[in-house]
Design a protein around this motif. Structure first.
Motif, mmCIF file in Angstrom:
data_model
loop_
_atom_site.group_PDB
_atom_site.id
_atom_site.type_symbol
_atom_site.label_atom_id
_atom_site.label_comp_id
_atom_site.label_asym_id
_atom_site.label_seq_id
_atom_site.Cartn_x
_atom_site.Cartn_y
_atom_site.Cartn_z
ATOM 1 N N TYR A 105 0.841 -1.259 0.026
ATOM 2 C CA TYR A 105 0.007 -0.177 0.097
ATOM 3 C C TYR A 105 1.048 1.279 -0.079
ATOM 4 C CZ TYR A 105 -3.940 -2.991 1.137
ATOM 5 O OH TYR A 105 -5.022 -3.933 1.095
ATOM 6 N N VAL A 116 -5.116 5.933 6.467
ATOM 7 C CA VAL A 116 -5.988 4.815 7.061
ATOM 8 C C VAL A 116 -6.284 3.860 5.675
ATOM 9 C CG1 VAL A 116 -7.845 3.911 8.193
ATOM 10 C CG2 VAL A 116 -6.914 6.042 8.734
ATOM 11 N N THR A 118 -8.489 1.141 3.948
ATOM 12 C CA THR A 118 -9.747 0.575 4.094
ATOM 13 C C THR A 118 -10.021 -0.607 3.050
ATOM 14 O OG1 THR A 118 -10.907 1.908 2.430
ATOM 15 C CG2 THR A 118 -10.607 2.736 4.676
ATOM 16 N N LYS A 119 -10.828 -1.375 2.958
ATOM 17 C CA LYS A 119 -11.411 -2.144 1.845
ATOM 18 C C LYS A 119 -11.320 -1.554 0.780
ATOM 19 C CE LYS A 119 -15.024 -5.535 1.057
ATOM 20 N NZ LYS A 119 -16.377 -6.142 1.310
ATOM 21 N N THR A 121 -9.100 0.564 -0.467
ATOM 22 C CA THR A 121 -7.721 1.099 -0.865
ATOM 23 C C THR A 121 -7.060 0.115 -1.817
ATOM 24 O OG1 THR A 121 -7.584 2.324 1.439
ATOM 25 C CG2 THR A 121 -5.594 1.995 0.124
ATOM 26 N N SER A 188 -0.503 0.723 12.738
ATOM 27 C CA SER A 188 -0.802 -0.585 12.955
ATOM 28 C C SER A 188 0.025 -1.600 13.103
ATOM 29 C CB SER A 188 -1.995 -1.257 11.736
ATOM 30 O OG SER A 188 -3.144 -0.722 11.806
ATOM 31 N N TYR A 265 -4.519 0.158 9.248
ATOM 32 C CA TYR A 265 -5.650 -0.657 8.641
ATOM 33 C C TYR A 265 -6.835 -0.113 9.586
ATOM 34 C CZ TYR A 265 -2.776 -3.703 6.187
ATOM 35 O OH TYR A 265 -1.918 -4.583 5.286
ATOM 36 N N ASP A 266 -7.896 0.135 8.833
ATOM 37 C CA ASP A 266 -9.306 0.314 9.127
ATOM 38 C C ASP A 266 -9.490 -1.151 10.059
ATOM 39 O OD1 ASP A 266 -12.076 -0.171 9.761
ATOM 40 O OD2 ASP A 266 -12.527 1.044 8.017
ATOM 41 N N ARG A 268 -11.932 -2.534 10.638
ATOM 42 C CA ARG A 268 -13.151 -3.594 9.993
ATOM 43 C C ARG A 268 -12.457 -4.610 8.996
ATOM 44 N NH1 ARG A 268 -17.024 1.002 8.407
ATOM 45 N NH2 ARG A 268 -15.370 1.847 7.971
ATOM 46 N N ILE A 269 -11.384 -4.261 8.408
ATOM 47 C CA ILE A 269 -10.748 -5.133 7.455
ATOM 48 C C ILE A 269 -9.748 -6.249 7.868
ATOM 49 C CG2 ILE A 269 -10.897 -3.621 5.523
ATOM 50 C CD1 ILE A 269 -7.945 -3.171 5.687
ATOM 51 N N SER A 270 -9.558 -6.092 9.353
ATOM 52 C CA SER A 270 -8.876 -7.028 10.108
ATOM 53 C C SER A 270 -9.611 -7.924 10.935
ATOM 54 C CB SER A 270 -7.833 -6.330 10.862
ATOM 55 O OG SER A 270 -6.826 -5.472 9.954
#
Length: 290
Positions: A105, A116, A118-119, A121, A188, A265-266, A268-270
Motif C-alpha cells: 500500500y 488509513v 480501508t477495504k 484502498t 497498526s 488498517y481500518d 473492520r478489514i482485520s
C-alpha cells in the motif's frame, strides 16, 4: 493431522510459527525446507495440506540500491514465490499461504498526515520492494481453484521476542532515554503470536483470499516507547514540540517517517470469524521484553 511445510529456513516468522504450533503435536506436523539452493525443487510436496511460504527479502534502504540488487528482489520475492506455488499445486498441496506485507500500500504518511487503509484502498507500492511483493500476489492468486486455495497475508509491522527492525530500535530508546519526542501518529502492528494464531486458523479453516491481520489496538510511537519503558521499571517523558525537527530530518532519511509517520488498517478489514489475538498490546510487550 494437518501437515504444514514452511518454505524458507531460519526466518523469524517461520521459526516463530514452528515453535507456536508445537503446542498441538497431535494436531499439526510442521516441517521446513531451505530455499537458498535449488535442492528444494527435488522435494516432494505431496502429502502436505499447506505450504507456508515465508522465504523472501525484506527491504532496508530502498533509496540506494543497484539495478542488479533490485532484480534480485524480484527474483526472490516474485519469481521464487510463483515457482513454489506452482510446484505446490502440481504436487497436490491443498493450500498455499504467502507472507506479503502492508508495504504493497506504499510508505507511511509523513509526519502530521494520516493514512488509513480501508477495504476500498488499492495497492500502490512506493518502491521496488513493495512492487516485488505485489507482483508475487498477482502471480499466485490466479492459481486459486481446482482444490488449491491461495492465501495472501498483508500484515503491518510484525514484532516479537528476538525480532529485528523498528521495534528493536524503539526498545533500545525506551531503556536508555529519559525523554522521547511525542508526535501524534497512529500505526497498526501485529504481535508475532497473534500472526501465528491467524495462520493456524487459515490452515484449520482451509481459507483462501487476501487478509490484513493486525492487533486489536493501534499504537502511537511515543506511547509505545513509554509502555516498553514501563515493563523495565523505567519512566520516559514524552515531550511535544519536536515535530518540526523531525520533519526536517525526514527529508534526509526515510527512517523518520517509518517511526513517526502514520499507517493503519481500518479495524473492520482485520476482523475474522474467530479470535486470533491471543494477547493484547500491553501483554505482548511484556512477553517481548521479559
Amino acid at each position: 493431522m494437518k501437515k504444514i511445510l514452511i518454505t524458507g529456513a531460519n526466518s523469524y516468522i517461520g521459526t516463530s510459527f514452528e515453535k507456536y504450533m508445537a503446542q498441538w503435536p497431535e494436531k499439526y506436523q510442521v516441517d521446513t525446507v531451505d530455499m537458498i539452493d535449488g535442492t528444494w525443487r527435488e522435494k516432494d510436496f505431496s502429502g502436505y495440506d499447506t505450504v507456508f511460504h515465508v522465504a523472501g527479502i525484506a527491504h532496508s534502504d530502498t533509496g540506494h540500491v543497484s539495478e542488479e540488487r533490485k532484480e534480485f528482489y524480484y527474483k526472490i520475492n516474485r519469481d521464487l514465490t510463483f515457482e513454489t506455488a506452482k510446484k505446490a499445486k502440481a504436487d497436490g498441496v491443498k493450500q498455499f499461504i504467502f507472507m506479503s506485507s502492508a508495504i504493497v500500500y506504499g510508505d507511511s504518511a509523513p509526519i502530521g498526515k494520516s493514512k488509513v487503509i480501508t477495504k476500498a484502498t488499492m495497492p500502490s507500492p512506493a518502491n521496488f520492494y513493495g512492487d516485488s511483493k505485489l507482483q508475487a500476489e498477482n502471480a499466485i492468486l490466479p492459481l486459486q481453484g481446482e482444490g488449491f486455495n491461495v492465501v495472501v497475508l498483508r500484515p503491518p509491522m510484525i514484532y516479537g521476542k528476538g525480532c529485528k527492525g523498528n521495534y528493536t530500535v524503539l526498545s533500545k530508546f525506551a531503556t536508555k532515554l529519559p525523554i522521547f519526542p511525542y508526535v501524534k501518529n497512529e500505526r497498526s502492528m501485529l504481535y508475532v503470536e497473534n500472526l501465528c494464531e491467524f495462520v493456524r486458523l487459515m490452515v484449520e479453516n482451509e481459507e483462501h483470499g487476501v487478509f490484513c491481520p493486525q492487533n486489536g489496538e493501534y499504537t502511537n510511537t511515543a506511547e509505545l516507547v513509554k509502555m516498553i519503558a514501563e515493563v523495565h521499571k523505567k519512566k520516559v517523558l514524552a515531550v511535544k514540540g519536536f515535530a518540526w525537527a523531525l520533519k526536517i530530518l525526514s527529508k534526509v532519511t526515510g527512517l523518520v517517517d517509518k517511526a513517526f509517520g502514520s499507517m493503519s488498517y481500518d479495524m473492520r478489514i482485520s476482523e475474522y470469524k474467530e479470535n486470533y489475538r491471543v494477547c493484547g498490546l500491553m501483554e505482548s510487550i511484556e512477553r517481548v521484553e521479559r
